[in-house]
Design a protein around this motif. Sequence first.
Motif, short mmCIF file in Angstrom:
data_model
loop_
_atom_site.label_atom_id
_atom_site.label_comp_id
_atom_site.label_asym_id
_atom_site.label_seq_id
_atom_site.Cartn_x
_atom_site.Cartn_y
_atom_site.Cartn_z
N LEU A 1 32.54 47.17 50.80
CA LEU A 1 32.14 45.85 51.11
C LEU A 1 29.87 46.44 51.56
CD1 LEU A 1 33.92 45.33 54.41
CD2 LEU A 1 33.70 43.96 52.11
N ALA A 2 29.68 47.24 51.35
CA ALA A 2 28.40 48.32 51.58
C ALA A 2 27.52 47.61 49.90
CB ALA A 2 28.04 49.21 50.72
N ASP A 3 28.39 47.08 48.80
CA ASP A 3 27.54 46.82 47.84
C ASP A 3 27.33 45.37 47.97
OD1 ASP A 3 26.65 46.00 45.17
OD2 ASP A 3 28.86 46.85 44.40
N GLU A 4 26.32 44.94 47.93
CA GLU A 4 25.99 43.50 47.97
C GLU A 4 26.66 41.96 47.05
OE1 GLU A 4 21.82 42.77 48.11
OE2 GLU A 4 20.75 43.77 49.74
N ASP A 5 26.58 43.09 46.05
CA ASP A 5 27.56 41.80 44.99
C ASP A 5 28.90 42.40 45.16
OD1 ASP A 5 28.42 39.75 43.04
OD2 ASP A 5 27.68 41.47 41.45
N VAL A 6 29.85 42.38 45.94
CA VAL A 6 31.36 42.54 46.22
C VAL A 6 32.03 42.22 44.74
CG1 VAL A 6 33.20 42.38 48.00
CG2 VAL A 6 30.78 42.48 48.44
N ASN A 7 32.27 43.04 44.56
CA ASN A 7 33.95 42.82 43.53
C ASN A 7 35.02 41.98 43.97
OD1 ASN A 7 35.75 43.32 41.23
ND2 ASN A 7 33.99 44.76 39.99
N MET A 8 35.22 40.47 43.91
CA MET A 8 36.73 40.55 44.89
C MET A 8 38.01 41.15 44.17
SD MET A 8 35.13 36.14 44.95
CE MET A 8 36.40 35.96 45.37
N GLN A 9 37.65 41.08 42.46
CA GLN A 9 39.22 42.36 42.12
C GLN A 9 38.96 43.04 42.10
OE1 GLN A 9 38.59 41.10 37.60
NE2 GLN A 9 40.52 40.77 37.44
N ALA A 10 37.76 44.08 42.85
CA ALA A 10 38.27 45.49 42.89
C ALA A 10 39.41 45.16 44.56
CB ALA A 10 36.90 46.08 43.24
N LEU A 11 38.03 44.27 45.29
CA LEU A 11 38.50 44.03 46.99
C LEU A 11 39.92 43.92 46.66
CD1 LEU A 11 37.62 43.84 49.72
CD2 LEU A 11 37.46 41.71 49.64
N SER A 12 40.85 42.53 46.24
CA SER A 12 41.68 42.00 46.13
C SER A 12 42.98 43.05 45.46
CB SER A 12 42.28 41.20 45.71
OG SER A 12 42.47 41.27 44.11
N GLY A 13 41.86 44.10 44.51
CA GLY A 13 43.22 45.02 43.99
C GLY A 13 43.35 46.28 45.16
N LEU A 14 42.43 46.24 46.33
CA LEU A 14 42.25 47.42 46.77
C LEU A 14 43.01 47.26 47.82
CD1 LEU A 14 41.34 50.77 48.03
CD2 LEU A 14 39.51 48.80 49.35
N ILE A 15 43.46 45.92 48.80
CA ILE A 15 44.16 45.67 49.37
C ILE A 15 46.07 45.32 49.07
CG2 ILE A 15 45.01 43.64 51.17
CD1 ILE A 15 41.97 42.81 51.04
N GLU A 16 45.92 45.30 48.11
CA GLU A 16 47.07 45.35 47.16
C GLU A 16 48.19 46.42 46.52
OE1 GLU A 16 46.05 42.27 44.08
OE2 GLU A 16 47.36 40.32 45.82
N SER A 17 46.96 47.38 46.63
CA SER A 17 47.27 48.53 46.48
C SER A 17 48.36 49.33 47.60
CB SER A 17 46.60 49.54 45.76
OG SER A 17 45.94 50.11 47.03
N ASP A 18 47.96 48.52 48.92
CA ASP A 18 48.84 49.45 49.84
C ASP A 18 49.52 48.08 50.31
OD1 ASP A 18 49.90 49.97 52.77
OD2 ASP A 18 47.80 51.29 52.82
N MET A 19 51.28 47.96 50.11
CA MET A 19 52.07 47.18 50.17
C MET A 19 52.11 46.12 51.62
SD MET A 19 54.74 47.75 47.57
CE MET A 19 55.80 46.55 47.67
N ALA A 20 52.74 47.76 52.16
CA ALA A 20 52.70 47.21 54.00
C ALA A 20 51.11 46.67 54.46
CB ALA A 20 52.67 48.52 54.65
N LEU A 21 50.15 47.20 54.00
CA LEU A 21 48.94 46.58 54.53
C LEU A 21 48.48 45.04 54.36
CD1 LEU A 21 46.03 46.92 56.16
CD2 LEU A 21 45.19 48.11 54.02
N ALA A 22 48.60 44.71 52.38
CA ALA A 22 48.76 43.76 52.54
C ALA A 22 49.93 42.82 52.66
CB ALA A 22 49.09 43.84 50.06
N ALA A 23 50.97 43.14 53.02
CA ALA A 23 51.99 42.11 53.78
C ALA A 23 51.05 42.01 54.74
CB ALA A 23 53.05 42.82 53.36
N ALA A 24 50.73 42.62 55.67
CA ALA A 24 49.94 41.99 56.79
C ALA A 24 49.10 41.40 57.02
CB ALA A 24 49.65 43.26 57.77
N VAL A 25 48.35 41.88 55.92
CA VAL A 25 47.16 40.63 55.50
C VAL A 25 47.57 39.21 55.25
CG1 VAL A 25 45.26 40.05 53.98
CG2 VAL A 25 45.37 42.47 55.03
N LEU A 26 48.34 39.46 54.34
CA LEU A 26 48.42 37.79 54.12
C LEU A 26 49.25 37.18 55.34
CD1 LEU A 26 50.13 38.19 50.10
CD2 LEU A 26 48.22 37.38 51.30
#
Length: 273
Positions: A28-53
Motif C-alpha cells: 500500500l506504500a506504493d502509489e501505484d498499487v499492484n492489484m494482482q500482487a494485492l489479491s495474491g497476498l490476501i489469497e495466500s492466507d486461506m483463512a484471511l481470504a475467506a474472512a475478507v470475502l
Amino acid sequence: MPVDPQLRSLNIDIPAQPEALVKLSLLLADEDVNMQALSGLIESDMALAAAVLKAVNSSLYGLSGRVQSVQQAITFLGTREVAAVTFEMGLKAVFPAAPELEPVWERAGVRGLLMGRIGQALSVDPWAAHSAGLFEECGKAVLFRHAPDRYRPMITTASSDEELLFLEHQEFGVSHDALGAALCESWGLAPAAVHSVRYHVIVNTTRELPMQVQRRAICAISALANALIVDPDTLDDVARAVAPQADLDVTMVLRGTRRVKEQIEAAVARSAG
C-alpha cells in the motif's frame, strides 16, 4: 515503531502485526498499487481470504451478486476498502474470540467504512480515516486479552466509554484509548490515525479537538462517524462544533457525511431486498 516505555512497564502486551499485514502495508506504500500482487497476498492466507470475502459479501457493502474472489472484491470495492477489510480481519485474528468483543468488531467495521468514505468525500486521507475507524476501540481488546476475568465486568457494565476509561485507570493504570494508540503506532498507522484513536473518547464527549494535534481532520471525521452511529440527530451540531476546529467547511462536511450515510443505507436496503 516502539511502544511507549511507560506502557511496557505495565506488562500489558501489545500484539505484533501479523506478517500478512506487514506485507500488505508495504504494498500500500506504493502509489501505484499492484492489484494482482494485492489479491495474491490476501489469497495466500486461506483463512484471511475467506474472512475478507465473507465481510465484503455482507449487507454493509450491498454488492449485487456474490463476490467469489478477492480480485473481484477489489474490482467492485477498490483497493482501499478491500485492504481495510483485510486489516480488520487481521486485527481481529490476533485477539481471542469472545462474545464480549463481538460488539467491538461490529462497530469497527461500520465505523471504518463510514470514516473512510467520509474522508474520501472530504478529500481527507481516506486510508488514514478508515484505519482510524477500524482501530478506535482496539485497546479494549488489548485489555481483554491481558486480563479477561478482570476486564469482562468493566466492558460489559460500563454505561459509556468515559466511565470505562475511569474504571480502566483504576484497575490497570492505563486506558484503552492509550493502548489502542500504542497498537496503532507499533503497527505503523499514520500519525493522524494514531492521534484519532488516542483522543476519540475526549473528542466524542466534549466535541473539542486536541490542540496538540496538528492534523485534526481525522479526529473530526471520527466525531462525525460517532454521531451517525450513536445519535444521527446530533450530526448537525457535531459538524458545526468540530469542522471549524479542523479547518473544514461545515456545509461541505454535512453534505459529504449525509451522502455517505445515504449510500450505505441504500446498499443495505438493496441487499435486504
